[in-house]
Design a protein around this motif. Structure first.
Motif, PDB file in Angstrom:
ATOM      1  N   GLU A   3       1.383  -1.069   0.034  1.00  0.00           N
ATOM      2  CA  GLU A   3       0.067  -0.228  -0.593  1.00  0.00           C
ATOM      3  C   GLU A   3       0.783   1.346  -0.412  1.00  0.00           C
ATOM      4  OE1 GLU A   3      -2.644  -0.074   3.080  1.00  0.00           O
ATOM      5  OE2 GLU A   3      -3.691  -2.212   2.342  1.00  0.00           O
ATOM      6  N   SER A  24       2.427   2.134  -3.470  1.00  0.00           N
ATOM      7  CA  SER A  24       0.751   2.222  -4.282  1.00  0.00           C
ATOM      8  C   SER A  24       1.295   3.501  -3.861  1.00  0.00           C
ATOM      9  CB  SER A  24      -0.476   1.709  -4.370  1.00  0.00           C
ATOM     10  OG  SER A  24      -1.173   1.420  -5.172  1.00  0.00           O
ATOM     11  N   ASP A  67       1.432   6.700  -6.794  1.00  0.00           N
ATOM     12  CA  ASP A  67      -0.169   7.854  -6.621  1.00  0.00           C
ATOM     13  C   ASP A  67       0.557   9.065  -6.769  1.00  0.00           C
ATOM     14  OD1 ASP A  67      -1.858   5.997  -6.840  1.00  0.00           O
ATOM     15  OD2 ASP A  67      -2.371   6.004  -5.248  1.00  0.00           O
ATOM     16  N   THR A  84      -7.243   7.932  -6.813  1.00  0.00           N
ATOM     17  CA  THR A  84      -5.399   7.068  -6.218  1.00  0.00           C
ATOM     18  C   THR A  84      -5.483   6.729  -8.628  1.00  0.00           C
ATOM     19  OG1 THR A  84      -7.383   4.968  -6.130  1.00  0.00           O
ATOM     20  CG2 THR A  84      -5.573   6.766  -4.429  1.00  0.00           C
ATOM     21  N   HIS A  85      -4.562   5.657  -8.461  1.00  0.00           N
ATOM     22  CA  HIS A  85      -4.222   5.335  -9.850  1.00  0.00           C
ATOM     23  C   HIS A  85      -5.202   4.229 -10.044  1.00  0.00           C
ATOM     24  CE1 HIS A  85      -0.882   7.920 -10.501  1.00  0.00           C
ATOM     25  NE2 HIS A  85       0.027   6.675 -10.506  1.00  0.00           N
ATOM     26  N   GLN A  86      -4.753   3.376  -9.111  1.00  0.00           N
ATOM     27  CA  GLN A  86      -6.195   2.032  -9.903  1.00  0.00           C
ATOM     28  C   GLN A  86      -7.543   2.289  -9.792  1.00  0.00           C
ATOM     29  OE1 GLN A  86      -6.392   0.178  -5.268  1.00  0.00           O
ATOM     30  NE2 GLN A  86      -7.983  -1.768  -6.916  1.00  0.00           N
ATOM     31  N   LYS A  87      -8.126   3.887  -8.862  1.00  0.00           N
ATOM     32  CA  LYS A  87      -9.466   3.951  -8.672  1.00  0.00           C
ATOM     33  C   LYS A  87      -9.418   4.873 -10.336  1.00  0.00           C
ATOM     34  CE  LYS A  87     -13.929   2.946  -7.331  1.00  0.00           C
ATOM     35  NZ  LYS A  87     -13.849   1.973  -7.096  1.00  0.00           N
ATOM     36  N   ARG A  95      -8.408   4.454 -13.345  1.00  0.00           N
ATOM     37  CA  ARG A  95      -8.057   3.049 -14.057  1.00  0.00           C
ATOM     38  C   ARG A  95      -9.701   2.875 -14.287  1.00  0.00           C
ATOM     39  NH1 ARG A  95      -3.279   1.220 -11.928  1.00  0.00           N
ATOM     40  NH2 ARG A  95      -1.445   1.666 -12.953  1.00  0.00           N
ATOM     41  N   GLU A  96      -9.838   2.395 -13.185  1.00  0.00           N
ATOM     42  CA  GLU A  96     -11.682   1.960 -12.566  1.00  0.00           C
ATOM     43  C   GLU A  96     -12.941   3.350 -14.535  1.00  0.00           C
ATOM     44  OE1 GLU A  96     -14.101   0.738  -9.758  1.00  0.00           O
ATOM     45  OE2 GLU A  96     -11.762  -0.242  -8.868  1.00  0.00           O
ATOM     46  N   TRP A 102     -11.158   7.839  -2.182  1.00  0.00           N
ATOM     47  CA  TRP A 102     -10.016   7.137  -3.053  1.00  0.00           C
ATOM     48  C   TRP A 102      -9.078   8.828  -3.357  1.00  0.00           C
ATOM     49  CZ3 TRP A 102     -15.258   5.418  -5.038  1.00  0.00           C
ATOM     50  CH2 TRP A 102     -15.980   3.759  -4.647  1.00  0.00           C
ATOM     51  N   ASN A 111      -6.319  10.483  -4.089  1.00  0.00           N
ATOM     52  CA  ASN A 111      -5.079  10.856  -3.647  1.00  0.00           C
ATOM     53  C   ASN A 111      -3.903  11.392  -2.882  1.00  0.00           C
ATOM     54  OD1 ASN A 111      -4.713  12.906  -5.103  1.00  0.00           O
ATOM     55  ND2 ASN A 111      -4.105  11.648  -7.496  1.00  0.00           N
TER      56      ASN A 111
END
Length: 251
Positions: free
Chosen positions: A33, A36, A40, A62-65, A67-68, A156, A158
């Motif tokens: 984490e 990650s 971000d 954040t990068h993960q969210k 992308r969604e 979410w 960043n």
């Protein structure tokens, strides 16, 4: 459950082995984490479209969210939007999403221009917290350039610093850390209020810096007397604090 303990626990492990590996697993996930979070802060994922709304999410998520979110912006290209009803700033749309060459799934999307609120029949935002391609298609049809803050969820963001959760009490923490966590939370709350107040002007900021320097000298002097350690400079004290907060757990 098994995927959570991947690489640490197998079906052949005993209960004693499980207990030993439990802390290692949590520590490893915390380190992942942190890495990650660092990505971000220091890297940016390019936008997939020219949409200013996508850029709005790019700046805060954040990068993960993100992308969604980008997947929904790409899906918007497969949508055909048609206005079916309009009254006093309230619009009803039918959005057809192409899933195969000649097959479309239809969704009802409403848009309230006064409240800047968009709702889709698919309920993706209600279930996953991101706007669906159908809602994004309607916003594009309405020429909306920025979405309401209600659609940008703080969990979410960043820009939430890692230190805000570094000292949260966890089940694998030692009991002695709990009082420190409480003190940390209290200090964070107080410092946020002080920073908001002093950031209004250069004069107030300068006063806070001088007070901070004086307090650091006094605290490090007391710390040196108690531990018998050498006196730390202002810069060394700051570096030591940062390293203590951000260093990975020892496994």
């Amino acid at each position: 459950m098994h995927s959570f303990f991947n690489k640490f626990i197998t079906r052949n492990n005993s209960l004693i082995q499980f207990v030993k590996q439990y802390d290692n697993c949590l520590g490893s996930r915390e380190q992942a984490e942190r890495e990650s979070d660092a990505a971000d802060f220091h890297t940016v994922i390019p936008c997939a479209t020219k949409s200013s709304i996508e850029a709005q999410f790019q700046d805060v998520y954040t990068h993960q969210k993100f992308r969604e979110v980008q997947a929904q912006f790409r899906g918007k290209a497969n949508c055909i939007t048609r206005l079916t009803n309009f009254a006093l700033g309230y619009s009803v749309y039918e959005v057809g999403e192409q899933v195969f060459s000649s097959i479309f799934n239809k969704f009802v999307v409403t848009y309230d221009s006064v409240a800047a609120e968009v709702k889709c029949q698919c309920l993706l935002f209600e279930s996953r917290g991101i706007l669906c391609c159908h809602a994004l298609s309607v916003l594009s049809f309405e020429r909306v350039s920025q979405v309401s803050p209600r659609y940008i969820l703080k969990r979410w963001n960043n820009k939430v610093k890692e230190v805000t959760h570094t000292h949260i009490k966890r089940s694998h923490d030692e009991p002695l850390l709990e009082p420190r966590s409480k003190r940390f939370d209290q200090l964070v709350f107080c410092s946020q209020n002080i920073c908001k107040f002093t950031s209004e002007s250069e004069e107030l900021t300068a006063i806070l810096h001088r007070a901070y320097d004086n307090v650091m000298v006094e605290m490090e002097s007391l710390k040196a007397k108690r531990k018998g350690t050498s006196f730390l400079s202002h810069e060394d004290a700051n570096l030591e604090s940062v390293n203590e907060l951000q260093s990975p757990p020892r496994i």
